[in-house]
Write an enzyme that holds these catalytic residues in place. Structure first.
Site, mmCIF file in Angstrom:
data_model
loop_
_atom_site.group_PDB
_atom_site.id
_atom_site.type_symbol
_atom_site.label_atom_id
_atom_site.label_comp_id
_atom_site.label_asym_id
_atom_site.label_seq_id
_atom_site.Cartn_x
_atom_site.Cartn_y
_atom_site.Cartn_z
ATOM 1 N NE ARG A 52 17.631 -82.275 66.759
ATOM 2 C CZ ARG A 52 17.029 -81.254 67.377
ATOM 3 N NH1 ARG A 52 16.004 -80.645 66.837
ATOM 4 N NH2 ARG A 52 17.471 -80.836 68.550
ATOM 5 C CG ASN A 53 13.623 -89.304 71.482
ATOM 6 O OD1 ASN A 53 14.229 -90.302 71.853
ATOM 7 N ND2 ASN A 53 12.880 -88.576 72.293
ATOM 8 C CD GLN A 54 20.994 -88.837 71.234
ATOM 9 O OE1 GLN A 54 21.088 -88.927 72.457
ATOM 10 N NE2 GLN A 54 21.963 -88.322 70.491
ATOM 11 C CB SER A 151 16.207 -90.938 74.474
ATOM 12 O OG SER A 151 14.790 -90.873 74.480
#
Length: 172
Positions: A52-54, A151
């Protein structure tokens, strides 16, 4: 901080975690510094491994590369081909979980050698407020700096599009 003498050896916490090696070369012009890898990244030995880190979608949008869809080694190669490196401000710490607020016994990475390792480096982007605390030190060393919204999935104050608009300052 005083240098320990032989009579008083430096005692490191037994649960001290080591960070990841820098992803840099002599040609990078931009360096993105996070704080310290989260649990998923340490387990995978990969920067920004949490699904889920962008980070990878953001850098993919900035570079026009399909970074999230590539194997990790290819992601790193593509970033380097765009003159972008990745590292963390901390090289070691004690942290339960992945939240920066849980960091204890922080030890900064050795940035003294950065100018020799990355002589073309001009801009340092800090991925979030924790790493952004180091911005003044990098400015004093002659680098342009930009503190970016994190992020991390824990930073939900902005959606992807809002973060991307601010991350564009990294490459301007």
């Amino acid at each position: 901080m005083p240098v320990p003498s032989p009579a008083s050896p430096l005692v490191l916490p037994p649960d001290l975690q080591q960070g990841l090696a820098p992803v840099i070369d002599r040609h990078i012009r931009v360096l993105v510094l996070g704080s310290f890898p989260g649990e998923a990244s340490l387990a995978a030995q990969q920067y920004y491994a949490h699904p889920r880190n962008q980070f990878w979608p953001l850098l993919g949008a900035l570079t026009g590369e399909p970074l999230p869809d590539l194997p990790y080694a290819d992601r790193l190669a593509r970033l380097l081909s765009h003159g972008i490196g990745v590292w963390d401000v901390l090289g070691a710490c004690v942290r339960e979980g992945s939240l920066d607020s849980n960091i204890r016994h922080a030890q900064a990475n050795d940035f003294v050698r950065l100018k020799a390792l990355a002589p073309a480096l001009r801009r340092v982007g800090f991925n979030g407020g924790t790493s952004g605390r180091f911005a003044a030190q990098f400015e004093a060393a002659g680098y342009e700096t930009v503190v970016l919204p994190s992020s991390s999935p824990a930073h939900a104050a902005r959606n992807f599009e809002q973060k991307l608009a601010l991350w564009r300052a990294l490459l301007n």
